[in-house]
Scaffold this active site. Structure first.
Site, PDB file in Angstrom:
ATOM      1  N   CYS A   4       0.839  -1.209   0.000  1.00  0.00           N
ATOM      2  CA  CYS A   4       0.000   0.000   0.000  1.00  0.00           C
ATOM      3  C   CYS A   4       0.874   1.259   0.000  1.00  0.00           C
ATOM      4  CB  CYS A   4      -1.002  -0.040   1.151  1.00  0.00           C
ATOM      5  SG  CYS A   4      -2.312   1.178   0.972  1.00  0.00           S
TER       6      CYS A   4
ATOM      7  N   HIS B  74      -4.039  -4.893  -0.023  1.00  0.00           N
ATOM      8  CA  HIS B  74      -3.655  -5.385   1.295  1.00  0.00           C
ATOM      9  C   HIS B  74      -3.741  -6.906   1.340  1.00  0.00           C
ATOM     10  CE1 HIS B  74      -3.331  -1.579   3.450  1.00  0.00           C
ATOM     11  NE2 HIS B  74      -4.204  -1.145   2.558  1.00  0.00           N
TER      12      HIS B  74
ATOM     13  N   GLU C 211      -2.752  -8.800   3.605  1.00  0.00           N
ATOM     14  CA  GLU C 211      -3.081  -9.242   4.972  1.00  0.00           C
ATOM     15  C   GLU C 211      -4.573  -9.096   5.268  1.00  0.00           C
ATOM     16  OE1 GLU C 211      -1.991  -6.361   4.123  1.00  0.00           O
ATOM     17  OE2 GLU C 211      -2.479  -4.784   5.567  1.00  0.00           O
TER      18      GLU C 211
END
Lengths: 220, 265
Positions: free
Chosen positions: A82, A189, A191
């Site tokens: 990001c 993202h 995650e």
């Protein structure tokens, strides 16, 4: 033991990133740190971040991490995420113009309000979108047109077309992943992208770049 | 809503949490216990929800501290976007939730009392993580042009603020997203207030999450097609096992709404 360091420079939520890495690399040690020595001991580096580019750069400067991050990006398998992807480039249009780390040639641009207007698109680009790989890369192993979670208003525009690893569509095609030697970076993202994201992180953890970068062979 | 982008419309189950337990009030009363937040979040994750939202309805400080633990536990096990709202009064509350693992923080009443908080939080943490919860109620009478006002305290206290103007102001101050709840519809299962959703969605260029009133899968579809929402939020239809996230997704696909393809977990 293989060590993965997540650079903690006060920009956003590192807890989820650390937990996701622990999940995909149960035999590695995941550390979240701003300590240059500790970073230097890691085999792999994750450079996350959310928020504004200006704040990102001033925090890196305050913590005296600018040179450390530049050096690590040459030496280790290095994943930017990001804002951590955007900061790798030389210049960002954000807030009237901001210098980045200049690790990769290119710039960071904002989705234009006109584009938003004509296409009825909302900014930030927030939600799940599909990424198309532009080249074969170990980071993308096992991922077939994956959906990833995005939250951003700016995107990277690499100077070198060969650095573009994947693209995504939001009113226009934009680069959502880059790869150059031992540096990879993604705008989305991983995650937060459920199974596809964990797969990408697992690919990063397994990745052995062909360049001189170290990857996982170090014994702690 | 537009078809010209690749972005999927989002389905967001919402969990109301009181002192660490998931509950769902009907019109904020008659609360039923629906279970452990971590367990429920894991279920939604495996069903392929696009995000999860937790609204902390605890009245006490202890309840709020519990919420931080809940967020931390969920964020450690569930790798999907997580929004937390309820009881956010100052920038430090935002920071605490982000550090615990929330991706976005919803500010509600505090934004009404002190709109600058939205600007401060957006400046400090980035707009992408600042959601403003807009609780609106229709105030126009039958025959009059439609008008909605912002209400606080679970819909009991009027503020005199026009909902559409308020939404625009919040976007200007730096909100990254709006969580728009019709207090007239919340808990009624009679569908979103589509006119309200459309009015707000057309007035701002940030994403709008429609909330309040979902009782069927058709209601979710209506929120996108007629309300112009970017995401839909629902609680009870998912909590009590009436519908699975996958069924909601199928309903979207049947209606031609762009939706993420999720592999069965």
């Amino acid at each position: 033991m293989n060590r993965i360091a997540v650079i903690d420079y006060g920009m956003g939520n590192l807890h989820s990133m650390a937990k996701a890495l622990e999940k995909v690399a149960p035999r590695s040690r995941v550390v979240v740190t701003a300590d240059a020595d500790e970073l230097a001991r890691a085999d792999r580096i994750v450079f996350p971040g959310v928020g504004a580019m200006a704040a990102c750069m001033s925090e890196l400067q305050r913590l005296d991490l600018v040179e450390t991050v530049r050096r690590l990006s040459r030496e280790r398998p290095f994943l930017g995420v990001c804002l951590g992807m955007q900061a790798l480039f030389g210049h960002s249009e954000e807030s009237g113009g901001q210098a980045g780390l200049g690790i990769l040639p290119g710039r960071v641009r904002g989705f234009s309000p006109e584009l938003a207007e004509t296409h009825g698109l909302k900014i930030p680009h927030m939600g799940w979108n599909r990424a198309r790989a532009r080249q074969d890369h170990p980071l993308w192993s096992g991922l077939d047109a994956p959906w990833f979670y995005f939250v951003h208003s700016f995107y990277c525009q690499p100077d070198r077309d060969e650095d573009v690893l994947a693209e995504c569509d939001y009113g226009q095609a934009f680069c959502c992943a880059v790869a150059h030697e031992n540096v990879v970076a993604v705008q989305f993202h991983p995650e937060k992208s459920q199974a596809a994201g964990l797969r990408l992180l697992s690919n990063f953890v397994e990745w052995r770049p062909e360049t001189g970068a170290r990857g996982g062979s170090r014994v702690a | 809503m537009t078809q010209s982008d690749g972005l999927a419309r989002r389905i967001i189950p919402c969990l109301d949490v009181d002192r660490g337990r998931v509950v769902k009030g009907v019109r904020f009363e008659n609360i039923r216990d629906a279970g452990d937040p971590v367990e429920i979040a894991r279920r939604y994750d495996s069903e392929g929800a696009d995000e999860i939202t937790f609204l902390d309805i605890s009245a006490s400080h202890e309840g709020r501290d519990t919420m931080v633990d809940v967020v931390e536990q969920v964020a450690g096990q569930v790798f999907m976007p997580l929004t937390v709202g309820g009881g956010i009064r100052e920038a430090d509350d935002v920071r605490r939730m982000l550090r615990a693992g929330a991706d976005k923080v919803a500010i509600n009443t505090a934004a009404v009392h002190r709109p600058e908080l939205v600007a401060e939080a957006a400046e400090r943490f980035g707009s992408q993580c600042i959601v403003v919860a807009v609780d609106a109620k229709q105030v126009s009478q039958a025959e009059e042009p439609l008008r909605w006002e912002i209400f606080t305290h679970g819909g009991r206290r009027p503020t005199g603020l026009d909902a559409v103007e308020w939404a625009q102001r919040m976007a200007e101050l730096g909100a990254g997203e709006l969580l728009l709840t019709s207090m007239d519809r919340d808990g009624t299962r009679s569908g979103f207030d589509l006119a309200l959703t459309r009015a707000v969605s057309d007035a701002v260029t940030i994403p709008v999450i429609a909330s309040g009133g979902v009782g069927s899968l058709d209601h979710l579809v209506d929120g996108f097609i007629h309300g112009g929402a970017d995401a839909v939020l629902a609680a009870s239809i998912f909590h009590f096992g009436e519908y699975r996230i996958g069924e909601a997704r199928e309903a979207l696909v049947r209606a031609g709404i762009p939706s993420r393809e999720v592999e069965a977990a």
